[in-house]
Design an enzyme around this catalytic site. Sequence first.
Site, PDB file in Angstrom:
ATOM      1  N   CYS A 100       2.086  -2.158   2.771  1.00  0.00           N
ATOM      2  CA  CYS A 100       1.729  -0.778   3.088  1.00  0.00           C
ATOM      3  C   CYS A 100       0.413  -0.388   2.408  1.00  0.00           C
ATOM      4  CB  CYS A 100       2.839   0.166   2.661  1.00  0.00           C
ATOM      5  SG  CYS A 100       2.496   1.892   3.027  1.00  0.00           S
ATOM      6  N   LYS A 139       7.496  -8.540   2.885  1.00  0.00           N
ATOM      7  CA  LYS A 139       6.617  -8.196   4.007  1.00  0.00           C
ATOM      8  C   LYS A 139       5.209  -8.029   3.449  1.00  0.00           C
ATOM      9  CE  LYS A 139       6.277  -5.139   8.027  1.00  0.00           C
ATOM     10  NZ  LYS A 139       4.959  -4.487   7.895  1.00  0.00           N
ATOM     11  N   ASN A 211       4.312  -9.472  12.679  1.00  0.00           N
ATOM     12  CA  ASN A 211       4.303  -8.042  12.914  1.00  0.00           C
ATOM     13  C   ASN A 211       2.874  -7.612  13.211  1.00  0.00           C
ATOM     14  OD1 ASN A 211       4.183  -5.195  10.804  1.00  0.00           O
ATOM     15  ND2 ASN A 211       5.196  -5.210  12.779  1.00  0.00           N
TER      16      ASN A 211
END
Length: 331
Positions: A100, A139, A211
């Site tokens: 993020c 991630k 992703n």
Amino acid sequence: MSDPHSLTRAARLSVAPMMDWTDSLCRQFHRVISRNALLYTEMVTSAAIVHGPRARLLDFDAAEHPLALQIGGSDPVELAEAVRIAADWGYDEINLNCGCPSDRVQSGCFGAVLMKDPDLVARSVAAMIAASPVEVTVKCRIGVDDQEPETVLPAFLTMLRDTGVRRVTVHARKAWLQGLSPKDNREIPPLDYPLVQRMVSEFPDLSLSINGGIRTLDEAEAQLAAGLDGVMIGRAAYHEPMTVLGAADARIWGEGAERDPFEVAEAMRPVIAHHLEAGGRLHQITRHMLGLFHGRPGARGWRRVLSEGANRPGAGLSLYDEALAQLAIAV
């Protein structure tokens, strides 16, 4: 479901963790559409879990399994404590956010900025694995700022593998921590699918999901055919849930037939009723359902009735039926 083999199977298609979107009500809706897809919570910081209102942050409905908790943080001790606390809730997976790019995440020294400190990530992941009864995953991005993805990504994956991680989701874009907003970071840095695909052969002992920019089941199936173990879809799964999740069980896992949105709407009725009986507002759940009839006659009326009325005091299943009637009128 905490069996790693079952999770790897579920991760063939997953719905990305999205702040302010993938709350428990959203996940219950997505689970009605797909029995198999791996669902993720919104990111919760380790500090919030340790010091905040745990039940409000961690409670979920049993129907949401298989479900992963995504945690943001950079203090190995605090992350381990957060994992120990979360263990009581029975999540199937714990995921560390290293992707993020938001300002809030950077100021807390976690998220994508962690890719600049792989040693800290290694210590954090090791502490989490030691504290967790279920699988710990990561991630990440392919790199940040001026890093060279061709060098950084394989080095980062090597570190994760050596620390004990066996499953990683890679957002196939760099993150620019200065100069781009979180929204821009989802759209402007170029996608590099081939780089992530090459990692499959370089890391045969890792289960790799991809992703970023994937919007349809056709695109997801193309990534799986290219060798990826899984595909994570975010905003497309949210805004067009039937397009992405409605046929997923049949096409990705070979189970059942494509779901009908009217059947999904009917299956959501007891979920909505339970939420209202518990003191919740209709808007809190129907805001996630606006895209249920995307592309169908009457979809605009469905969205209009719910958008305009679901937040009014006392709004309930009668308004839900009024919204559904818009689809019948349009046929």
